[in-house]
Write an enzyme that holds these catalytic residues in place. Sequence first.
Site, short mmCIF file in Angstrom:
data_model
loop_
_atom_site.label_atom_id
_atom_site.label_comp_id
_atom_site.label_asym_id
_atom_site.label_seq_id
_atom_site.Cartn_x
_atom_site.Cartn_y
_atom_site.Cartn_z
N ARG A 115 0.85 -1.20 0.00
CA ARG A 115 0.00 0.00 0.00
C ARG A 115 0.89 1.25 0.00
NH1 ARG A 115 -4.17 0.86 3.98
NH2 ARG A 115 -2.55 0.59 5.55
N LYS A 180 5.92 -10.43 9.83
CA LYS A 180 4.92 -10.39 8.75
C LYS A 180 5.20 -11.50 7.73
CE LYS A 180 3.30 -7.06 5.34
NZ LYS A 180 3.04 -5.64 5.11
N ARG A 314 0.29 0.61 13.93
CA ARG A 314 1.56 0.16 14.52
C ARG A 314 1.32 -0.22 15.97
NH1 ARG A 314 2.44 -0.49 10.18
NH2 ARG A 314 3.82 0.55 8.72
P1 ATP Z 1 0.28 -1.22 6.85
O1 ATP Z 1 0.09 -1.62 8.25
O2 ATP Z 1 0.00 0.19 6.60
O3 ATP Z 1 -0.32 -2.16 5.87
P2 ATP Z 1 2.87 -2.18 6.02
O4 ATP Z 1 4.20 -1.51 6.30
O5 ATP Z 1 2.69 -3.57 6.48
O6 ATP Z 1 1.84 -1.26 6.66
P3 ATP Z 1 2.09 -2.89 3.28
O7 ATP Z 1 1.79 -1.99 2.18
O8 ATP Z 1 1.03 -3.82 3.77
O9 ATP Z 1 2.64 -2.01 4.46
O10 ATP Z 1 3.33 -3.81 2.85
C1 ATP Z 1 4.56 -3.26 2.41
C2 ATP Z 1 5.60 -3.44 3.51
O11 ATP Z 1 5.76 -4.82 3.81
C3 ATP Z 1 7.00 -3.00 3.09
O12 ATP Z 1 7.17 -1.64 3.37
C4 ATP Z 1 7.92 -3.87 3.97
O13 ATP Z 1 8.05 -3.32 5.25
C5 ATP Z 1 7.11 -5.13 4.14
N1 ATP Z 1 7.52 -6.23 3.23
C6 ATP Z 1 7.86 -6.18 1.92
N2 ATP Z 1 8.12 -7.40 1.44
C7 ATP Z 1 7.96 -8.27 2.49
C8 ATP Z 1 8.07 -9.68 2.64
N3 ATP Z 1 8.41 -10.48 1.64
N4 ATP Z 1 7.81 -10.19 3.87
C9 ATP Z 1 7.44 -9.42 4.92
N5 ATP Z 1 7.32 -8.09 4.83
C10 ATP Z 1 7.57 -7.52 3.62
#
Ligand code: ATP
Length: 318
Positions: A115, A180, A314
Amino acid sequence: MSKLIPCLRQLDAGHFTSGEAIAERLGISRASVSTTLARAETYGITLERRHGLGYRLSRPIEWLNTSAIQGELMPASAFSVEVLDHSESTNRALLAAPQHGRVLVTEWQSGGRGRMGRKWLGTLGGSLMFSLAWTFPEGPAQLAGLPLAVGAALARAIEAAGVREIGLKWPNDLLLPQGKVGGILIEMQGDALGPAQVVIGVGLNLYLPEGMGPLDQPAAALEGNGLNIGRNVLFGRILAELERTLPRFAAEGFAPLRGEWEAHHAWHDQPAQVHMPDGRHLQGIILGVSDEGALRLQVEGQTRLIHSGDVSLRRQRA
Ligand code: ATP
């Protein structure tokens, strides 16, 4: 990249395959095999090279296979699955031609997105990175709970595959206790009154190589956390769960899935901060989600509803 995956597909982890055999099978020169395989490590694949014997993978890779995936779907499934070696972004490719039920899954993605312009990184041979197109008769306003409905379907399929601790974070993340493990990105076309042509993108880590990154938050993988089926079967079963869930969501909305989503809610009753698009932070306790898929946050004794938009959640540690 164009020759790397075909070359790697000739290898396995059980025995060595000679450069000559690979060259012959693919109709390319031995020198080309050698320069191509020399790049494997930059994609997180480690190879053993032995003089006179050839190449062997350090760990086995289950490559994506259309018939193995399609074999998990209902005979009259609406999904038609295309396996790609490489895509800049499966969401972007599908948005250009979003026929209902079309699924693109790729071994490698060079411009994977999250996103708000964030990046999604994948692992060659170790991720699921796919997008599917689905047309909803209603307009976008009815679809606020869709990322959560998709998350519930994914969690169901992953849990049935042996991963007990799979959790959901509002609005679009899949978590394990270590970090994640997956993300969902929904993009759509169509006017306000519908129908809406939606592209649902998912990135899921099955395996994380050493040194993948750089990531700005802890990441985790399904392998080693109970996953007891292979990559193709898992993907087919995820699609089958989505095919059960999406028509139900179209007909009844998110409300019937809310209990299931909350049963997987990783941060239930936890203190958290909501980061607003204007830079403000809202602090509270996460109570859960509403029937429409909004976050329910307790702020100074009041329950506030937070709609997804461009906000990020967060965790607030003590
Ligand atoms: P939000 O809570 O706003 O969704 P988010 O940081 O999880 O925040 P997303 O858009 O869902 O954002 O996902 C992108 C983020 O996920 C990247 O900025 C990075 O931090 C993380 N990311 C990217 N690739 C991977 C992966 N393969 N595994 C885990 N995390 C990843």
